[in-house]
Every structure is written in structure tokens, then in C-alpha cells.
Design a protein around this motif. Structure first.
Motif, mmCIF file in Angstrom:
data_model
loop_
_atom_site.group_PDB
_atom_site.id
_atom_site.type_symbol
_atom_site.label_atom_id
_atom_site.label_comp_id
_atom_site.label_asym_id
_atom_site.label_seq_id
_atom_site.Cartn_x
_atom_site.Cartn_y
_atom_site.Cartn_z
ATOM 1 N N SER A 10 -2.515 -1.727 -17.960
ATOM 2 C CA SER A 10 -1.889 -0.411 -17.953
ATOM 3 C C SER A 10 -2.590 0.519 -16.980
ATOM 4 N N HIS A 11 -1.900 0.867 -15.899
ATOM 5 C CA HIS A 11 -2.441 1.884 -15.004
ATOM 6 C C HIS A 11 -2.474 3.230 -15.721
ATOM 7 N N LYS A 12 -1.533 3.432 -16.635
ATOM 8 C CA LYS A 12 -1.488 4.691 -17.358
ATOM 9 C C LYS A 12 -2.798 4.922 -18.104
ATOM 10 N N HIS A 13 -3.295 3.866 -18.730
ATOM 11 C CA HIS A 13 -4.539 3.991 -19.477
ATOM 12 C C HIS A 13 -5.728 4.148 -18.529
ATOM 13 N N HIS A 14 -5.808 3.302 -17.511
ATOM 14 C CA HIS A 14 -7.007 3.273 -16.683
ATOM 15 C C HIS A 14 -7.055 4.421 -15.669
ATOM 16 N N VAL A 15 -5.904 4.782 -15.134
ATOM 17 C CA VAL A 15 -5.878 5.847 -14.122
ATOM 18 C C VAL A 15 -5.606 7.187 -14.782
ATOM 19 N N GLY A 16 -4.519 7.247 -15.559
ATOM 20 C CA GLY A 16 -4.147 8.502 -16.194
ATOM 21 C C GLY A 16 -5.136 8.886 -17.288
ATOM 22 N N GLY A 17 -5.484 7.921 -18.135
ATOM 23 C CA GLY A 17 -6.334 8.213 -19.284
ATOM 24 C C GLY A 17 -7.805 8.342 -18.916
ATOM 25 N N LEU A 18 -8.317 7.390 -18.172
ATOM 26 C CA LEU A 18 -9.756 7.366 -17.899
ATOM 27 C C LEU A 18 -10.109 8.012 -16.565
ATOM 28 N N GLY A 19 -9.125 8.192 -15.725
ATOM 29 C CA GLY A 19 -9.386 8.840 -14.438
ATOM 30 C C GLY A 19 -10.142 7.965 -13.458
ATOM 31 N N ILE A 20 -10.012 6.657 -13.586
ATOM 32 C CA ILE A 20 -10.695 5.767 -12.637
ATOM 33 C C ILE A 20 -9.979 5.833 -11.291
ATOM 34 N N ASP A 21 -10.756 5.940 -10.236
ATOM 35 C CA ASP A 21 -10.197 6.059 -8.892
ATOM 36 C C ASP A 21 -9.492 4.755 -8.503
ATOM 37 N N CYS A 22 -8.434 4.886 -7.696
ATOM 38 C CA CYS A 22 -7.690 3.708 -7.222
ATOM 39 C C CYS A 22 -8.632 2.685 -6.601
ATOM 40 N N ARG A 23 -9.638 3.229 -5.865
ATOM 41 C CA ARG A 23 -10.481 2.347 -5.062
ATOM 42 C C ARG A 23 -11.506 1.579 -5.885
ATOM 43 N N TYR A 24 -11.654 1.942 -7.147
ATOM 44 C CA TYR A 24 -12.562 1.162 -7.990
ATOM 45 C C TYR A 24 -12.065 -0.283 -8.069
ATOM 46 N N CYS A 25 -10.762 -0.440 -8.203
ATOM 47 C CA CYS A 25 -10.189 -1.785 -8.333
ATOM 48 C C CYS A 25 -9.561 -2.292 -7.036
ATOM 49 N N HIS A 26 -9.155 -1.377 -6.167
ATOM 50 C CA HIS A 26 -8.564 -1.784 -4.885
ATOM 51 C C HIS A 26 -9.502 -1.335 -3.764
ATOM 52 N N PRO A 27 -10.697 -1.951 -3.704
ATOM 53 C CA PRO A 27 -11.772 -1.375 -2.894
ATOM 54 C C PRO A 27 -11.582 -1.483 -1.386
ATOM 55 N N VAL A 28 -10.711 -2.349 -0.919
ATOM 56 C CA VAL A 28 -10.609 -2.509 0.530
ATOM 57 C C VAL A 28 -9.402 -1.783 1.110
ATOM 58 N N VAL A 29 -8.768 -0.950 0.299
ATOM 59 C CA VAL A 29 -7.545 -0.295 0.761
ATOM 60 C C VAL A 29 -7.795 0.573 1.997
ATOM 61 N N GLU A 30 -9.030 1.078 2.126
ATOM 62 C CA GLU A 30 -9.329 1.934 3.282
ATOM 63 C C GLU A 30 -9.652 1.127 4.533
ATOM 64 N N ARG A 31 -9.865 -0.173 4.365
ATOM 65 C CA ARG A 31 -10.376 -0.960 5.487
ATOM 66 C C ARG A 31 -9.432 -2.058 5.945
ATOM 67 N N THR A 32 -8.514 -2.507 5.102
ATOM 68 C CA THR A 32 -7.693 -3.662 5.471
ATOM 69 C C THR A 32 -6.209 -3.400 5.222
ATOM 70 N N ALA A 33 -5.416 -4.317 5.730
ATOM 71 C CA ALA A 33 -3.967 -4.213 5.558
ATOM 72 C C ALA A 33 -3.612 -4.316 4.077
ATOM 73 N N PHE A 34 -4.251 -5.254 3.401
ATOM 74 C CA PHE A 34 -3.983 -5.503 1.995
ATOM 75 C C PHE A 34 -4.888 -4.602 1.159
ATOM 76 N N ALA A 35 -4.321 -4.000 0.123
ATOM 77 C CA ALA A 35 -5.123 -3.044 -0.654
ATOM 78 C C ALA A 35 -6.207 -3.742 -1.454
ATOM 79 N N GLY A 36 -6.042 -5.041 -1.686
ATOM 80 C CA GLY A 36 -7.044 -5.770 -2.453
ATOM 81 C C GLY A 36 -6.735 -5.750 -3.933
ATOM 82 N N MET A 37 -6.847 -6.902 -4.528
ATOM 83 C CA MET A 37 -6.699 -6.984 -5.979
ATOM 84 C C MET A 37 -8.085 -7.138 -6.568
ATOM 85 N N PRO A 38 -8.310 -6.520 -7.730
ATOM 86 C CA PRO A 38 -9.657 -6.594 -8.299
ATOM 87 C C PRO A 38 -10.035 -8.026 -8.648
#
Lengths: 231, 216
Positions: free
Chosen positions: B54-82
Motif C-alpha cells: 500500500s503506497h497509501k500507508h507507506h507514503v500517505g501514512g508514514l511520509g516515506i519519500d519516493c526515493r527511499y524505495c525507488h532510489p535510482v529515479v534521479e539517475r537512471t531511466a528506470f525508477a528502480g524497484m526496491p
């Protein structure tokens, strides 16, 4: 494609007229054309193939039956060294050299580095360690055991390499963050942890008169625009 | 010899003209509707996943940044799966017995990958690159919608070419400050026209609409 077009072009009127039928001839003439249109439509639909959409290549992390572990993205063969990644400088890469934590910060320390550190800290560390590093992040409220606070004498006096070592190799129940946070960012975070430590451990005597006035006047502080919380 | 056209042919021809127009119109409308419907675009349909993450729980509820789990989104074509390691950073300690997380623990124990179902499935001839978009001030939410409100991930937009081009032609309508890219509830200011134009200049955003920008 040739046959339907021939059907469309064929003039059937003559033969119908010859037959002397009562049905309006133009309707009869349209019948084969209608059939041809239907056929064309059907052909157009069968033309909806997905070959170009689903090309025979793998995208990152796609699954495959070709390899036993079902990974199309192949893990590097043990011992593979990418260019520039021999990591001979173990102090820089792990925070520890010859079993000792690095004392000296290996990069030029600039404002950009600290800001980068703050940014990365808020992404990767803050959920558990809390924004100010007291070990009271939101995950702690969901049942995680408190991680240690940075604001203890032991950690204030720990060499800077200690933090990089913990980020690289994990410590206690904390797993390694090496795969998520590149080494440069780990050092930036370590520098920012020093900033946090400093921020919570300032003697009143170290402040300028102006700053001390701010601290002593809480109402003035409250009136200041609130710093935007890190998302 | 009988007449080819009887008097009633007038009516028949007029009605059939109308019928043709209506039929073509209806077919066009129906095809258009079908092409943009969730049936064809697969949007608005939550996907089944091996773990009902649930992104709702992890992002909406806990406020975890997108990049915690998709860490290469700033560097590569693929956002990366955790990696499973990322899940286990917390779940070695919390919810350790949750049956829901059994596949994650299995993956952690055996080293086998979790096999998620791809929600945003671009055609093979489109070469999308995450890094350039997030680094030029296009928010995650602009394409992925309010992920922080999704119990199960689903696609929000059509991902059709006209949808891509809408932004590629008018980036100033959609660009936001770089430090707001990962914010889910960002609201465009009332003067977005000005702000957007300024950001387009500042970030040197070019209006790439050449075929080879996305197709190679």
C-alpha cells in the motif's frame, strides 16, 4: 487486400438490370460492397497485433524463464570490477581503514555537501532516526525499537567514519544502505549528522548577541515564518 | 422496362444518408470512448500483486519519500524497484509475523526476487527516462497521480502519445520547483503561467516533440 478492393470496384448493376428484379438495383448493388466493407473492417481488426508493443527484449528487472533465478537483469559475476570501482581506498568506500574508523573527512566540505546531506538524510534516515536525530522517527511510533540518538557523548566523539561505516555495513538491527545510498552521499549524510549534533549542543556563550536575543524571545521566534517541513 | 428508382427511393435515400452519418458518428464516438476507456488504457484498475503493498500507508501514512524505495529515479531511466533488503530494513523489526508479508520473508530467506506486476507498461517502442523528468521539475504526481492515496497501485493516466505531447508542447503548465517534485499534494500556484515560464527558462527545458525524442 486485393480481393476486397476488387469487390468494391465491381459494378454489379448491369447484371441485376438484366435479371429484371423488382428490388431497387442500387440496394442490391450495395450488398457486395457492404460485405466488402465488413471484410475490410474485420481485416483491420486482425491487424491489431502487439508485436511492436511487446518487443522481444527485456526491460530492467523483467522476469524471464531463460535463467534459473528468473532475472533478466543479471547480477554481476563475483569479482567483477566496474571502471573506477576497484575501491582500493577502503577508508573512503566503507568509512573504515585497517579496522579503524576514518577520522578525517575525505571530501571538500562545502555548503552544497551539507545541503545534499540534509536532503539525503531526510529521505533515508529520518523515517527511523527522526528529523533532528533523536532516534524518534515515525517508524518508531509503529513499533520499531528506538535507534540510538546522535546526541550522546559517545556519538558526538565518534570519528566521522563511524557513521559511514554504519551506513555501509549496517549496525545492530539496521541493514546496510550501501545499495541505496552512493558512497558520496553517505559522506554527505555523515557531515549533516555532525550539523545535527552541533545544532542540539550549542552553548549559549557560543552564540552571537543577536542569536541569543532570538533564543531568549520565544514570541519573536514563533512569529518567524515556519520552515517548511521536509516532505 | 421497369423504372430503376421508384418514388419511395427518395425517402430511402434520404434516410439512408442520415443513417450513414449517424452510424459513422456513433462508431467514431464508440471507438474513441473505447480507446480512452480503462478497458483499453488499463488505467484506474488496481493490479493484483504478490504482496498487497500500500503506497497509501507507506507514503500517505508514514511520509516515506519516493526515493527511499525507488532510489535510482534521479539517475537512471528506470525508477528502480526496491530490493527485498529495502522492505526488510523495517520489516525485520515490525510486522514480522504478518501473513501478508510472507512472500517478502521468503524472498529474503531464499534470495529469490519478488515478482511484481508492472502497472505502468509503456509500449516497447517508447524509451521513457525518469531521471530527466524529475531533474527538470516534473513531479511524480504529474504522471502517477496521488500515489499516496492508493491502497493498491493503479495507473491514472492513459499514457497515450497525445497525453505525453500535451506536456511536451506546454511544459510551462506542468513544471514545478525541483524541491517539490516528490511532494504528492503539490498545488500549482494561481500564477503558474508566470512561474512555469520562469522555471522552463531556469531549468533550460526544451520542448522536445521530435519522434526520436521518445522513439528509437
Amino acid at each position: 487486400m486485393r480481393i476486397p478492393f476488387l469487390l468494391l470496384l465491381r459494378n454489379t448493376r448491369k447484371t441485376d438490370r438484366a435479371r429484371g428484379s423488382d428490388t431497387p438495383v442500387f440496394l442490391k448493388a450495395m450488398a457486395p460492397r457492404g460485405a466488402a466493407f465488413a471484410l475490410l473492417g474485420a481485416l483491420a481488426l486482425t491487424g491489431c497485433r502487439q508485436d511492436m508493443h511487446d518487443q522481444p527484449r527485456y526491460r530492467p528487472f523483467a522476469a524471464t524463464d531463460f535463467f534459473g533465478d528468473r532475472r533478466a537483469s543479471r547480477p554481476a559475476i563475483p569479482g567483477t570490477v566496474a571502471r573506477g570501482m576497484l575501491k582500493t581506498d577502503t577508508g573512503y568506500w566503507t568509512g573504515k581503514a585497517a579496522g579503524k574508523e576514518v577520522e578525517r573527512y575525505p571530501l571538500p566540505l562545502t555548503r552544497e555537501v551539507l545541503e545534499r546531506g540534509r536532503d539525503r538524510f531526510n529521505i533515508y534516515c529520518q523515517p527511523c532516526h527522526g528529523a533532528a536525530g533523536y532516534g524518534n522517527g515515525i517508524i518508531v511510533t509503529r513499533g520499531l525499537k528506538n535507534p540510538p540518538s546522535y546526541h550522546t557523548d559517545a556519538l558526538r566523539e565518534a570519528p566521522i567514519g563511524h557513521f559511514v561505516d554504519v551506513m555501509t555495513n549496517g549496525s545492530g538491527s539496521m541493514l546496510s544502505y550501501a545499495s541505496r545510498v552512493p558512497v558520496r552521499d553517505r559522506w554527505a549524510i555523515a557531515a549533516y549528522i555532525r550539523v545535527l549534533q552541533q545544532s542540539q549542543n550549542v552553548k549559549a556563550g557560543d552564540l552571537s548577541a543577536e542569536e541569543r536575543q532570538k533564543v531568549n524571545a520565544p514570541e519573536a521566534r514563533a512569529a518567524e515564518p515556519k520552515k517548511e517541513a521536509a516532505h | 422496362m421497369s423504372q430503376i428508382f421508384r418514388p419511395s427511393s427518395n425517402a430511402v435515400s434520404k434516410i439512408s444518408l442520415l443513417v450513414v452519418v449517424l452510424t459513422v458518428g456513433f462508431l467514431g464516438w464508440a471507438l474513441w470512448g473505447l480507446a480512452y476507456s480503462p478497458f483499453a488504457t488499463r488505467s484506474k484498475i488496481p493490479f493484483d500483486q504478490p504482496v498487497p503493498f500500500s503506497h497509501k500507508h507507506h507514503v500517505g501514512g508514514l511520509g516515506i519519500d519516493c526515493r527511499y524505495c525507488h532510489p535510482v529515479v534521479e539517475r537512471t531511466a528506470f525508477a528502480g524497484m526496491p530490493a527485498t533488503e529495502t522492505c526488510m530494513s523495517c520489516h525485520t523489526m515490525i510486522w514480522t509475523n504478518a501473513p501478508m508479508l510472507e512472500p517478502v520473508r521468503q524472498s529474503w530467506a531464499t534470495g529469490k526476487s519478488l515478482e511484481w506486476n508492472r502497472v505502468h507498461d509503456l509500449p516497447g517502442f517508447v524509451y521513457f527516462n525518469h531521471s530527466i523528468h524529475v531533474n527538470k521539475g516534473i513531479g511524480c504526481q504529474s504522471c502517477h497521480g496521488r500515489v499516496d492515496q492508493m491502497p493498491l497501485m493503479y495507473q491514472v493516466n492513459t499514457l497515450y502519445m497525445d497525453w505525453c505531447l500535451e506536456c511536451h508542447r506546454n511544459p510551462e503548465k506542468y513544471v514545478r520547483p525541483r524541491d517539490k517534485v516528490y511532494q504528492m499534494d503539490y498545488e500549482y500556484p494561481a500564477n503558474q503561467a508566470e512561474v512555469g515560464a520562469r522555471l522552463v527558462a531556469e531549468y533550460k527545458i526544451q520542448k522536445f516533440t521530435d519522434c526520436y525524442t521518445c522513439h528509437r
